[in-house]
Motif scaffolding. Structure first.
Motif, PDB file in Angstrom:
ATOM      1  N   ASP A  93       0.825  -1.205   0.000  1.00 28.75           N
ATOM      2  CA  ASP A  93       0.000   0.000   0.000  1.00 28.75           C
ATOM      3  C   ASP A  93       0.862   1.260   0.000  1.00 28.75           C
ATOM      4  N   LEU A  94       2.015   1.180  -0.672  1.00 31.55           N
ATOM      5  CA  LEU A  94       2.917   2.323  -0.856  1.00 31.55           C
ATOM      6  C   LEU A  94       3.530   2.805   0.450  1.00 31.55           C
ATOM      7  N   ALA A  95       3.517   1.945   1.467  1.00 34.28           N
ATOM      8  CA  ALA A  95       4.144   2.259   2.755  1.00 34.28           C
ATOM      9  C   ALA A  95       5.452   1.489   2.873  1.00 34.28           C
ATOM     10  N   GLY A  96       6.413   2.102   3.558  1.00 34.15           N
ATOM     11  CA  GLY A  96       7.688   1.430   3.781  1.00 34.15           C
ATOM     12  C   GLY A  96       8.278   1.820   5.111  1.00 34.15           C
ATOM     13  N   LYS A  97       9.032   0.917   5.695  1.00 37.58           N
ATOM     14  CA  LYS A  97       9.708   1.227   6.954  1.00 37.58           C
ATOM     15  C   LYS A  97      11.124   0.690   6.908  1.00 37.58           C
ATOM     16  N   VAL A  98      11.970   1.335   7.697  1.00 38.51           N
ATOM     17  CA  VAL A  98      13.406   1.070   7.673  1.00 38.51           C
ATOM     18  C   VAL A  98      13.898   0.977   9.114  1.00 38.51           C
ATOM     19  N   LEU A  99      14.736  -0.010   9.388  1.00 39.94           N
ATOM     20  CA  LEU A  99      15.393  -0.113  10.688  1.00 39.94           C
ATOM     21  C   LEU A  99      16.689   0.687  10.648  1.00 39.94           C
ATOM     22  N   LEU A 100      16.796   1.676  11.513  1.00 37.65           N
ATOM     23  CA  LEU A 100      18.060   2.380  11.712  1.00 37.65           C
ATOM     24  C   LEU A 100      18.779   1.702  12.864  1.00 37.65           C
ATOM     25  N   ASP A 101      19.971   1.197  12.642  1.00 36.46           N
ATOM     26  CA  ASP A 101      20.703   0.539  13.724  1.00 36.46           C
ATOM     27  C   ASP A 101      22.127   1.065  13.777  1.00 36.46           C
ATOM     28  N   GLY A 102      22.837   0.629  14.804  1.00 34.81           N
ATOM     29  CA  GLY A 102      24.172   1.154  15.027  1.00 34.81           C
ATOM     30  C   GLY A 102      24.170   2.601  15.477  1.00 34.81           C
ATOM     31  N   LEU A 103      23.077   3.041  16.102  1.00 34.80           N
ATOM     32  CA  LEU A 103      22.952   4.428  16.532  1.00 34.80           C
ATOM     33  C   LEU A 103      23.623   4.633  17.886  1.00 34.80           C
ATOM     34  N   PRO A 104      24.064   5.843  18.188  1.00 33.75           N
ATOM     35  CA  PRO A 104      24.616   6.118  19.518  1.00 33.75           C
ATOM     36  C   PRO A 104      23.492   6.172  20.559  1.00 33.75           C
ATOM     37  N   PRO A 105      23.747   5.717  21.787  1.00 34.47           N
ATOM     38  CA  PRO A 105      22.716   5.753  22.820  1.00 34.47           C
ATOM     39  C   PRO A 105      22.415   7.173  23.280  1.00 34.47           C
ATOM     40  N   ASP A 106      21.189   7.358  23.770  1.00 33.64           N
ATOM     41  CA  ASP A 106      20.763   8.620  24.388  1.00 33.64           C
ATOM     42  C   ASP A 106      21.054   9.811  23.487  1.00 33.64           C
ATOM     43  N   GLN A 107      20.680   9.662  22.236  1.00 29.95           N
ATOM     44  CA  GLN A 107      21.023  10.666  21.225  1.00 29.95           C
ATOM     45  C   GLN A 107      19.785  11.041  20.417  1.00 29.95           C
ATOM     46  N   GLU A 108      19.566  12.331  20.211  1.00 25.23           N
ATOM     47  CA  GLU A 108      18.532  12.769  19.283  1.00 25.23           C
ATOM     48  C   GLU A 108      18.929  12.367  17.868  1.00 25.23           C
ATOM     49  N   ILE A 109      18.014  11.706  17.188  1.00 27.09           N
ATOM     50  CA  ILE A 109      18.240  11.277  15.814  1.00 27.09           C
ATOM     51  C   ILE A 109      17.224  11.991  14.923  1.00 27.09           C
ATOM     52  N   PHE A 110      17.708  12.680  13.911  1.00 31.10           N
ATOM     53  CA  PHE A 110      16.865  13.367  12.945  1.00 31.10           C
ATOM     54  C   PHE A 110      16.927  12.578  11.636  1.00 31.10           C
ATOM     55  N   TYR A 111      15.768  12.276  11.083  1.00 28.14           N
ATOM     56  CA  TYR A 111      15.743  11.487   9.855  1.00 28.14           C
ATOM     57  C   TYR A 111      14.846  12.169   8.826  1.00 28.14           C
ATOM     58  N   ARG A 112      15.064  11.840   7.558  1.00 25.98           N
ATOM     59  CA  ARG A 112      14.204  12.375   6.519  1.00 25.98           C
ATOM     60  C   ARG A 112      14.117  11.410   5.343  1.00 25.98           C
ATOM     61  N   PHE A 113      12.967  11.477   4.692  1.00 25.00           N
ATOM     62  CA  PHE A 113      12.698  10.702   3.484  1.00 25.00           C
ATOM     63  C   PHE A 113      12.537  11.664   2.308  1.00 25.00           C
ATOM     64  N   VAL A 114      12.984  11.229   1.129  1.00 30.95           N
ATOM     65  CA  VAL A 114      12.650  11.859  -0.141  1.00 30.95           C
ATOM     66  C   VAL A 114      12.176  10.749  -1.068  1.00 30.95           C
ATOM     67  N   ALA A 115      11.081  10.999  -1.809  1.00 33.86           N
ATOM     68  CA  ALA A 115      10.513   9.988  -2.704  1.00 33.86           C
ATOM     69  C   ALA A 115      10.744  10.376  -4.152  1.00 33.86           C
ATOM     70  N   ALA A 116      11.167   9.409  -4.956  1.00 29.40           N
ATOM     71  CA  ALA A 116      11.327   9.596  -6.398  1.00 29.40           C
ATOM     72  C   ALA A 116      10.312   8.717  -7.114  1.00 29.40           C
ATOM     73  N   ASP A 117       9.571   9.301  -8.036  1.00 27.44           N
ATOM     74  CA  ASP A 117       8.556   8.586  -8.815  1.00 27.44           C
ATOM     75  C   ASP A 117       9.237   7.504  -9.660  1.00 27.44           C
ATOM     76  N   LEU A 118       8.792   6.265  -9.519  1.00 22.41           N
ATOM     77  CA  LEU A 118       9.416   5.182 -10.279  1.00 22.41           C
ATOM     78  C   LEU A 118       9.152   5.310 -11.778  1.00 22.41           C
ATOM     79  N   GLN A 119       8.113   6.059 -12.174  1.00 23.80           N
ATOM     80  CA  GLN A 119       7.853   6.293 -13.587  1.00 23.80           C
ATOM     81  C   GLN A 119       8.673   7.459 -14.140  1.00 23.80           C
ATOM     82  N   ASP A 120       9.183   8.283 -13.240  1.00 22.17           N
ATOM     83  CA  ASP A 120      10.022   9.419 -13.632  1.00 22.17           C
ATOM     84  C   ASP A 120      10.982   9.679 -12.477  1.00 22.17           C
ATOM     85  N   ILE A 121      12.100   8.973 -12.474  1.00 17.66           N
ATOM     86  CA  ILE A 121      12.980   8.938 -11.313  1.00 17.66           C
ATOM     87  C   ILE A 121      13.538  10.315 -10.972  1.00 17.66           C
TER      88      ILE A 121
END
Length: 525
Positions: A93-121
């Motif tokens: 259903d066009l949803a995806g999830k990712v495991l972030l690992d190897g992170l430092p403990p007790d740390q603010e983590i900022f993440y971001r996604f960008v999507a590219a259209d598979l019909q027009d990358i």
């Protein structure tokens, strides 16, 4: 209780850093304003199951896309770590999830996604951002919340929206436990509901999937997408991890694997196993829950949140016997709620835990009597059977677990739950119980987040529960007050990093503190 302005400023500043609503709380999130010529993120971002060195992040787009993911320890994304791209297709259903690992403990983590259209990358979305903080590897203060029950009984997104989420966000918890009834697949949402005082509740947002009960996979997915149309929910998800479990309404009310739908004219699909399979797939697609390698689709699991806290998520729905009033005198497949494998896992993991506090996040209360047929007393939905006597039927599995905890000298166990649509504090005292082979413990109940509010259930004396506090709607199970009545509840837990004391507060959606207690950690030998 009035929110401290410093807390409010800190929250609004944090939300601004990840691209959420403006300080007034009125602007739509930026990700809802994308151009239709390029991919658009439809449902915000989510994070979940965060521990000392990892966490799961999630997003959904409006078309088949390639997701580019990166994270950093700063909101400027300095020295960002770029992960392998992820293609999201209609199969999820066009949803995806990712495991972030190897992170430092007790740390603010900022993440971001960008999507590219598979019909027009080369056609790419605007970035969408979120953040979470990893668990500590040393002792520090921890704050988390729990509640349950979202968008039930026909009460959907009105002009105020699901405002309890916004109230919770101001407390800046490390994470939230959603204790089940995350959706109401069997509760259609109409355009409006006539209130008892003559007024009208208007659902500002209603989707086709929410106008009917869920039976197909698409309809189950639509239940989740509906909740994620609420700005309070998506703004909250962007800054706070949610740890999910399920109860019954993810499939249908009070279901068990033996539920018979042949006489229920609402359902064309008569197989509860087929419904549960579709519901489970949607649950895992639409939440940042981890996959368990040894049993894909499993919900029960442990999240270790540093040296002070382990959380044990249990599933009393998937492995239960039928909802009968059978009072077996020994544990049988028919009398189980945990199931043999799950209770063995829970015992093993409790013994292994070295955390000060062991929180059991349970989708049902232990001592409340909940009937499958709303009071006719011909079928038990929950643990207790209402006879106030020695353990029988489903009570036997819990008696065995409680005895094991006592014999293994496992201290500092606290049970958290929702389900009954009111808030309460129960203290279980073996000295007042019919079954006495256990250590005393607390059970705290809080909900709903955004659903109807009901009156209190009766308590069963088998395990000696005592009500220390309760706030519930008058009128029992018939009350069904709307969220606008104000009786939406959540629990707030603080663990002191120095003293290791646990403070539990029961709150309402206007941020009034209703009750609190401070629990000292006990040392057992």
């Amino acid at each position: 209780m009035i929110l401290k302005e410093t807390t409010r400023r800190r929250f609004l500043s944090s939300v601004g850093a990840v691209g959420g609503f403006a300080a007034a709380g009125l602007a739509m999130p930026f990700y809802a304003r994308g151009s239709s010529s390029r991919p658009v993120f439809t449902s915000g971002v989510q994070s979940g199951d965060v521990d000392v060195d990892s966490g799961v992040i999630w997003a959904r787009v409006d078309r088949p896309s390639r997701l580019f993911v990166e994270y950093s320890t700063t909101d400027k994304f300095a020295n960002a770590v770029r992960l392998a791209s992820l293609d999201v297709m209609p199969e999820t259903d066009l949803a995806g999830k990712v495991l972030l690992d190897g992170l430092p403990p007790d740390q603010e983590i900022f993440y971001r996604f960008v999507a590219a259209d598979l019909q027009d990358i080369n056609s790419r979305s605007e970035p969408i951002r979120g953040q979470f903080r990893t668990a500590p590897s040393t002792r520090r203060d921890i704050r988390f919340v729990w509640s349950g029950d979202t968008a039930g009984q026909g009460w959907g997104i009105d002009d105020e929206g699901m405002r309890t989420y916004r109230t919770i966000a101001y407390h800046r918890p490390d994470f939230m436990i959603h204790s089940g009834d995350t959706i109401y697949a069997d509760n259609p949402i109409p355009d409006e509901i006539r209130l008892r005082d003559g007024g009208i509740w208007k659902n500002r947002v209603v989707t086709d999937e929410k106008r009917t009960i869920a039976q197909t996979l698409s309809e189950f997915r639509g239940q989740w997408k509906y909740n994620l149309l609420d700005e309070h929910v998506t703004d909250f998800n962007a800054v706070c991890p949610v740890f999910y479990q399920w109860d019954d309404h993810e499939v249908l009310n009070n279901w068990s694997p033996s539920t018979d739908l042949r006489a229920d004219d609402r359902y064309k699909e008569k197989s509860v196993s087929a419904l549960a399979s579709r519901a489970s797939r949607a649950f895992h697609e639409m939440t940042p829950i981890r996959y368990v390698a040894e049993e894909p689709g499993r919900i029960y699991r442990k999240v270790s949140y540093g040296p002070l806290l382990d959380i044990f998520f249990v599933d009393l729905r998937s492995y239960r016997g039928p909802n009968t009033h059978a009072l077996d005198r020994e544990i049988t497949p028919q009398s189980r709620l945990f199931g043999e494998a799950q209770v063995a896992w829970l015992k093993r993991e409790l013994v292994r835990s070295t955390a000060t506090w062991k929180v059991i996040a349970c989708d049902l209360p232990v001592g409340l009597v909940i009937w499958d047929d709303f009071g006719k007393r011909s079928g038990s939905e929950s643990v207790s059977n209402g006879d106030n006597g020695a353990p029988l039927g489903r009570e036997l599995e819990f008696a065995d677990l409680l005895r094991f905890i006592r014999d293994a000298a496992i201290g500092n166990i606290v049970w958290l739950t929702a389900d009954v649509h009111y808030t309460a504090a129960h203290y279980y005292d073996p000295g007042k119980a019919r079954f006495q082979d256990f250590l005393p413990f607390w059970e705290f109940v809080s909900g709903p987040l955004h659903s109807g509010t009901y009156g209190p259930q009766e308590l069963d004396g088998t395990f000696g529960p005592e009500v220390r506090f309760i706030k519930a709607a008058p009128g029992g199970i018939e009350s069904n007050l709307p969220p606008s009545a104000g009786m939406q509840f959540f629990g707030l837990v603080d663990i002191d990093g120095a003293t290791e004391q646990m403070t539990v507060r029961l709150m309402d959606r206007d941020d009034n503190e209703l009750w609190r207690t401070v629990i000292d950690p006990q040392r057992t030998s």
